[in-house]
Design an enzyme around this catalytic site. Sequence first.
Site, PDB file in Angstrom:
ATOM      1  N   GLY A  93       0.803  -1.234   0.000  1.00 56.74           N
ATOM      2  CA  GLY A  93       0.000   0.000   0.000  1.00 56.74           C
ATOM      3  C   GLY A  93       0.824   1.267   0.000  1.00 56.74           C
ATOM      4  O   GLY A  93       0.281   2.357   0.187  1.00 56.74           O
ATOM      5  N   GLY A  95       2.792   2.314  -2.567  1.00 53.03           N
ATOM      6  CA  GLY A  95       3.073   2.825  -3.918  1.00 53.03           C
ATOM      7  C   GLY A  95       4.335   2.276  -4.532  1.00 53.03           C
ATOM      8  O   GLY A  95       4.959   2.943  -5.378  1.00 53.03           O
ATOM      9  N   ALA A  98       4.169   1.747  -8.503  1.00 61.95           N
ATOM     10  CA  ALA A  98       4.204   3.017  -9.250  1.00 61.95           C
ATOM     11  C   ALA A  98       5.596   3.635  -9.184  1.00 61.95           C
ATOM     12  O   ALA A  98       6.115   4.125 -10.197  1.00 61.95           O
ATOM     13  CB  ALA A  98       3.181   3.989  -8.675  1.00 61.95           C
ATOM     14  N   ASP A 141      -0.797   7.104  -7.073  1.00 65.65           N
ATOM     15  CA  ASP A 141       0.541   6.592  -6.752  1.00 65.65           C
ATOM     16  C   ASP A 141       1.577   7.115  -7.754  1.00 65.65           C
ATOM     17  O   ASP A 141       2.657   7.577  -7.371  1.00 65.65           O
ATOM     18  CB  ASP A 141       0.553   5.053  -6.772  1.00 65.65           C
ATOM     19  CG  ASP A 141      -0.313   4.439  -5.681  1.00 65.65           C
ATOM     20  OD1 ASP A 141      -1.081   5.187  -5.046  1.00 65.65           O
ATOM     21  OD2 ASP A 141      -0.225   3.220  -5.467  1.00 65.65           O
TER      22      ASP A 141
HETATM   23  C1  MEV Z   1      -3.725   2.496  -3.922  1.00 66.56           C
HETATM   24  O1  MEV Z   1      -2.535   3.050  -3.385  1.00 66.56           O
HETATM   25  C2  MEV Z   1      -4.892   3.387  -3.659  1.00 66.56           C
HETATM   26  C3  MEV Z   1      -6.234   2.934  -4.232  1.00 66.56           C
HETATM   27  O2  MEV Z   1      -7.125   4.037  -4.007  1.00 66.56           O
HETATM   28  C4  MEV Z   1      -6.167   2.596  -5.698  1.00 66.56           C
HETATM   29  C5  MEV Z   1      -5.932   3.791  -6.593  1.00 66.56           C
HETATM   30  O3  MEV Z   1      -6.157   4.937  -6.194  1.00 66.56           O
HETATM   31  O4  MEV Z   1      -5.520   3.553  -7.740  1.00 66.56           O
HETATM   32  C6  MEV Z   1      -6.788   1.737  -3.483  1.00 66.56           C
END
Ligand code: MEV
Length: 304
Positions: A93, A95, A98, A141
């Site tokens: 989570g 990033g 990316a 991201d």
């Molecule tokens: C991922 O870091 C965050 C989400 O909101 C997906 C996105 O925004 O692409 C879950």
Amino acid sequence: MSYAGGKAILLGEHSVVYGHPALAMSLDRGVHAAAKSAPTSLLSVAPWNAEIVPDDRDTALPLQRAFAKVLATYAEVPRVHVEAQVQIPAGSGLGCSAALGVAVLKAIDEFVGLNAASTATVIERSLVWERVFHGNPSGIDSTLAVSPGLCMFRRGEALTPVRARKPLRLVVGDSGEPSATRGMVEEVARQHARNPARIEKLFEGIAALVTNAKMSIEQGDLKDLGKLMDLNHALLNALMLSTARLEEMCAAARHAGALGAKLTGAGGGGCMIALVEDDEIASRVESELRALSCTSFRVQSHLS
Ligand code: MEV
């Protein structure tokens, strides 16, 4: 050598995919990459010991397809060996995918002498990589990986920098459970398709929290910000994005004196963040997380 940073979403994950605003902050760690000439293209990723040959076929690994798609964005497909060094956990989570995509793209741009590419162009081109991993990314991201800072993001719009009256200190705790962004985004899409009115109501609630959190940050009201983060976590939990472990971690952080705590990113595992007032509370939160066998690190926003 190119660099792209990781990020932590303070509030607004998932609803951001549907055009609602989100607040996010860059991490002081990310991915470094450099490209050099090679007989055939290769991407080496440390510390994963991954040696990736580009391959655009559906049967290939996501990293192979993503690398092939980035190479295909060049008018003349370059032959390069890109060496990347990743400093953030993958699938947590923060990033990582990316940041890796942007660092790889920027390294190849540097190698082919494409130094004048605008920020918007780099983000747009790097999304070909991100779509392989996340299907329908909002772009938050990739945008933060290209343009670091503390900011408000809305899909398809330019970033709005947010001025923090007081620096934001976070403890980032890793549950050690993998977080699959694509799967979690698809899960929310299923819920949305089943009951659009209910899910839109939840998203509107999250959007209101984001707007209030921006004001709290600008006014330096960290207590308020912490409460808004807690409320955002409750709404993410209502979307079934939390786990028993993330619940335990957030409760432990609040018990240790954090002003607020929530999952960050896609959820279903991955990381949580705790907002802390000072180093002493940060140490207490970290020691509670250690007692749960979770690793953690600290990050602080800079005053803009
Ligand atoms: C991922 O870091 C965050 C989400 O909101 C997906 C996105 O925004 O692409 C879950």
